[in-house]
Scaffold this active site. Structure first.
Site, PDB file in Angstrom:
ATOM      1  CG  ASN A  37      -2.116   0.839   1.126  1.00 53.69           C
ATOM      2  OD1 ASN A  37      -2.341   1.460   0.088  1.00 53.69           O
ATOM      3  ND2 ASN A  37      -2.903   0.889   2.188  1.00 53.69           N
ATOM      4  CG  HIS A 122     -12.309  -3.236   9.794  1.00 48.38           C
ATOM      5  ND1 HIS A 122     -11.335  -2.369   9.400  1.00 48.38           N
ATOM      6  CD2 HIS A 122     -11.707  -4.421   9.981  1.00 48.38           C
ATOM      7  CE1 HIS A 122     -10.183  -3.010   9.352  1.00 48.38           C
ATOM      8  NE2 HIS A 122     -10.382  -4.261   9.694  1.00 48.38           N
ATOM      9  NE  ARG A 147     -10.260  -2.331  12.995  1.00 47.02           N
ATOM     10  CZ  ARG A 147      -9.379  -1.644  12.262  1.00 47.02           C
ATOM     11  NH1 ARG A 147      -8.117  -2.065  12.180  1.00 47.02           N
ATOM     12  NH2 ARG A 147      -9.735  -0.575  11.600  1.00 47.02           N
ATOM     13  CE1 TYR A 159      -5.344   4.650   7.926  1.00 44.24           C
ATOM     14  CE2 TYR A 159      -5.300   2.947   9.607  1.00 44.24           C
ATOM     15  CZ  TYR A 159      -5.240   3.323   8.277  1.00 44.24           C
ATOM     16  OH  TYR A 159      -5.077   2.374   7.309  1.00 44.24           O
ATOM     17  CG  ASP A 216      -5.234  -1.721  14.491  1.00 46.92           C
ATOM     18  OD1 ASP A 216      -4.185  -1.447  15.097  1.00 46.92           O
ATOM     19  OD2 ASP A 216      -5.275  -2.038  13.280  1.00 46.92           O
ATOM     20  CG  HIS A 218      -4.033   1.917  13.550  1.00 43.54           C
ATOM     21  ND1 HIS A 218      -3.781   1.094  12.478  1.00 43.54           N
ATOM     22  CD2 HIS A 218      -5.374   2.015  13.637  1.00 43.54           C
ATOM     23  CE1 HIS A 218      -4.916   0.716  11.939  1.00 43.54           C
ATOM     24  NE2 HIS A 218      -5.895   1.245  12.619  1.00 43.54           N
ATOM     25  CD  GLU A 242      -4.467  -4.958  14.284  1.00 41.45           C
ATOM     26  OE1 GLU A 242      -5.687  -5.201  14.392  1.00 41.45           O
ATOM     27  OE2 GLU A 242      -3.925  -4.649  13.229  1.00 41.45           O
ATOM     28  CD  GLU A 268      -1.645  -3.661  10.304  1.00 44.65           C
ATOM     29  OE1 GLU A 268      -2.661  -4.238  10.716  1.00 44.65           O
ATOM     30  OE2 GLU A 268      -1.651  -2.520   9.826  1.00 44.65           O
ATOM     31  NE  ARG A 289      -3.729  -7.758  12.767  1.00 47.67           N
ATOM     32  CZ  ARG A 289      -4.615  -7.778  11.768  1.00 47.67           C
ATOM     33  NH1 ARG A 289      -5.151  -8.904  11.370  1.00 47.67           N
ATOM     34  NH2 ARG A 289      -4.948  -6.657  11.153  1.00 47.67           N
ATOM     35  CG  HIS A 318      -2.887  -7.054   7.573  1.00 44.87           C
ATOM     36  ND1 HIS A 318      -2.036  -6.331   6.779  1.00 44.87           N
ATOM     37  CD2 HIS A 318      -3.755  -6.178   8.081  1.00 44.87           C
ATOM     38  CE1 HIS A 318      -2.380  -5.061   6.808  1.00 44.87           C
ATOM     39  NE2 HIS A 318      -3.421  -4.937   7.597  1.00 44.87           N
ATOM     40  CG  ASP A 322      -3.878  -2.498   2.386  1.00 54.01           C
ATOM     41  OD1 ASP A 322      -4.756  -2.114   3.182  1.00 54.01           O
ATOM     42  OD2 ASP A 322      -2.785  -2.957   2.750  1.00 54.01           O
ATOM     43  CD  GLU A 345      -7.867  -6.684   9.113  1.00 58.50           C
ATOM     44  OE1 GLU A 345      -6.704  -7.027   8.852  1.00 58.50           O
ATOM     45  OE2 GLU A 345      -8.180  -5.511   9.398  1.00 58.50           O
ATOM     46  CD1 TRP A 408       1.013   5.858   8.812  1.00 58.57           C
ATOM     47  CD2 TRP A 408       0.180   4.053   9.772  1.00 58.57           C
ATOM     48  NE1 TRP A 408      -0.097   5.491   8.115  1.00 58.57           N
ATOM     49  CE2 TRP A 408      -0.629   4.382   8.704  1.00 58.57           C
ATOM     50  CE3 TRP A 408      -0.149   2.938  10.544  1.00 58.57           C
ATOM     51  CZ2 TRP A 408      -1.754   3.670   8.354  1.00 58.57           C
ATOM     52  CZ3 TRP A 408      -1.257   2.215  10.219  1.00 58.57           C
ATOM     53  CH2 TRP A 408      -2.066   2.580   9.116  1.00 58.57           C
TER      54      TRP A 408
HETATM   55  C1  GCO Z   1      -5.759  -3.374   9.842  1.00 54.23           C
HETATM   56  C2  GCO Z   1      -4.942  -2.264   9.429  1.00 54.23           C
HETATM   57  C3  GCO Z   1      -5.114  -1.715   8.073  1.00 54.23           C
HETATM   58  C4  GCO Z   1      -3.844  -1.020   7.641  1.00 54.23           C
HETATM   59  C5  GCO Z   1      -3.703  -0.989   6.171  1.00 54.23           C
HETATM   60  C6  GCO Z   1      -2.405  -0.355   5.767  1.00 54.23           C
HETATM   61  O1  GCO Z   1      -5.590  -3.825  10.953  1.00 54.23           O
HETATM   62  O2  GCO Z   1      -6.532  -3.813   9.010  1.00 54.23           O
HETATM   63  O3  GCO Z   1      -4.192  -1.646  10.379  1.00 54.23           O
HETATM   64  O4  GCO Z   1      -6.230  -0.868   8.000  1.00 54.23           O
HETATM   65  O5  GCO Z   1      -3.800   0.237   8.174  1.00 54.23           O
HETATM   66  O6  GCO Z   1      -3.795  -2.283   5.720  1.00 54.23           O
HETATM   67  O7  GCO Z   1      -2.066  -0.631   4.483  1.00 54.23           O
HETATM   68 MG    MG Z   2      -3.972  -3.108  11.990  1.00 56.95          MG
END
Ligand code: GCO
Ligand code: MG
Length: 408
Positions: A37, A122, A147, A159, A216, A218, A242, A268, A289, A318, A322, A345, A408
């Site tokens: 991605n 999600h 989630r 995000y 998550d 992040h 996560e 991930e 993940r 994961h 993407d 997921e 991020w």
């Molecule tokens: C998840 C993620 C995704 C990522 C994305 C980045 O747990 O699914 O964190 O939303 O942010 O795949 O490319």
């Molecule tokens: Mg994630």
């Protein structure tokens, strides 16, 4: 059976995908997902310019040898570009082997260990009301694990939180914007840590104690902040928390683990087993993940999961949009085959993506299944793929309120 040609297809049916197409001397075609991605063209070039010329003429059946040849032979090991490229080759060769054998790939991995793979959806909302609506829509769609992400008071867009949906409206959240440079979002860890436990308290009160709930973070917290969050979420019995920290500081997870029993999932953005070495051998996480696409393919992730099994650690691959339908199918074959499956997921791809990639996997009663077609079970419609031209798209970046770039 030799590899005769190797092509790279870049397509953008709503979001960008890189697909490797390997064709053998017998005319058998194998597909591999190489989507990274926001850095898609780097992998496309790696494959076109540096891998394809090495593959032509090789024995298509020798999957392990080809993996080792690309990994050890490059001199430069690991890294997301390299590992996504190797993953695509690996998937394509498993696809070919399955088609030649007349068997779905999961049969070649040892056969079925379960009826299907429990999937999580999600759900998100900027408010509790919107979040509850989103959870209900997912439950109506048959999901049995959810989630939960929400807005944080005082912050703008967060995000992982899509636009608020009406009751029954389906979720098609695309975090990577089609922009020349990433959108900037702002972040306040204190506000987040104060807010999230109140969200889970409300969700538990509304949906009861039994629904598996995931969250998550992040990568945004320090080990100590993660420990605080894990503790404050203990009353709500999460399935997992996560990416509480950026996992490359593996030792940092010792602090988290010693302070909370909230289950942890990480990986991930990892590219292979060495990123997990301390996390697995010290049992600092509960779930792996990785995606098959970013961690070196079916061969590598199978080994990773066998290693994790020795420490009672399970999978939670994961599966965002993407990861292409090819990468998703590869995950599903592993999900039903390995013993230490945990959860999968599942963010559904949009209809344009499913025009380009014809899938045969199914989602019934909360369970995903790779299906019984030989190989991975996904076909690529080259004409449809060509009609969606690559468009640059980037994930947002994240700054603290004073402007400091944050994790991020
Ligand atoms: C998840 C993620 C995704 C990522 C994305 C980045 O747990 O699914 O964190 O939303 O942010 O795949 O490319
Ligand atoms: Mg994630």
């Amino acid at each position: 059976m030799k590899i005769e040609s190797v092509d790279v297809v870049v397509t953008s049916p709503g979001r960008n995908f890189v697909t490797l197409v390997v064709t053998t001397s017998d005319g058998v075609v194998g597909l591999g997902d190489a989507t990274l991605n926001g850095r898609e063209l780097a992998v496309a070039s790696y494959l076109r310019d540096h891998v394809a010329p090495l593959l032509v003429g090789r024995e298509a059946h020798n999957i392990e040898d080809t993996w080792q040849y690309l990994y050890r032979g490059a001199y430069w090991r690991r890294g997301p570009v390299t590992m996504a490229a190797i993953a695509a080759v690996d998937m394509a060769l498993w696809d070919i082997k399955g088609k030649v054998a007349g068997l779905p790939v999961y049969q070649l991995l040892g056969g079925r260990s379960r009826r299907g793979a429990l999937a999580y959806a999600h759900a998100s909302g900027s408010t509790l009301e919107a979040l509850f609506r989103s959870i209900r829509t997912n439950l109506d769609d048959g999901f049995r694990a959810i989630r939960v992400q929400t807005g944080v008071p005082g912050l703008g867009k967060v995000y992982g939180v899509g636009r608020d949906l009406a009751a029954g409206e389906r979720y098609d959240y695309e975090p990577a914007g089609r922009v020349a440079v990433p959108v900037e979002e702002s972040w306040d860890t204190g506000a987040y840590l104060r807010h999230i436990p109140t969200v889970f308290e409300a969700v538990r009160a509304e949906f009861g104690p039994a629904l598996p709930l995931l969250h998550d973070a992040h990568h945004r917290l320090t080990p100590n902040q993660s420990a605080q969050l894990g503790r404050s979420l203990e009353p709500y019995d999460l399935f997992w928390l996560e990416d509480c920290t950026p996992g490359e500081n593996q030792e940092g997870l010792r602090r988290v683990r010693s302070q909370t029993t909230t289950p942890l999932a990480i990986g991930e953005v990892f590219t292979g087993v060495f990123d997990y070495q301390t996390l697995i051998t010290e049992q600092l996480i509960d779930y792996v993940r990785s995606s098959v696409t970013h961690a070196g393919g079916i061969s590598a992730v199978r080994k990773l999961m066998d290693f994790a099994a020795m420490y009672q650690i399970k999978s939670g691959f994961h599966g965002p949009t993407d990861v292409s339908p090819v990468g998703m199918a590869a995950a599903l074959h592993l999900d039903v085959a390995i013993h230490n499956f945990g959860i999968q997921e599942y963010m559904q791809h949009n209809s344009q993506t499913l025009e380009v990639f014809r899938t045969s996997y199914t989602f019934v009663d909360g369970l995903l299944d790779p299906g019984e077609l030989p190989g991975l079970g996904v076909e690529l419609d080259l004409e449809a793929a060509a009609s969606f031209e690559y468009t640059p798209a980037y994930l947002p970046v994240n700054r603290l309120l004073d402007g400091t770039m944050h994790d991020w």
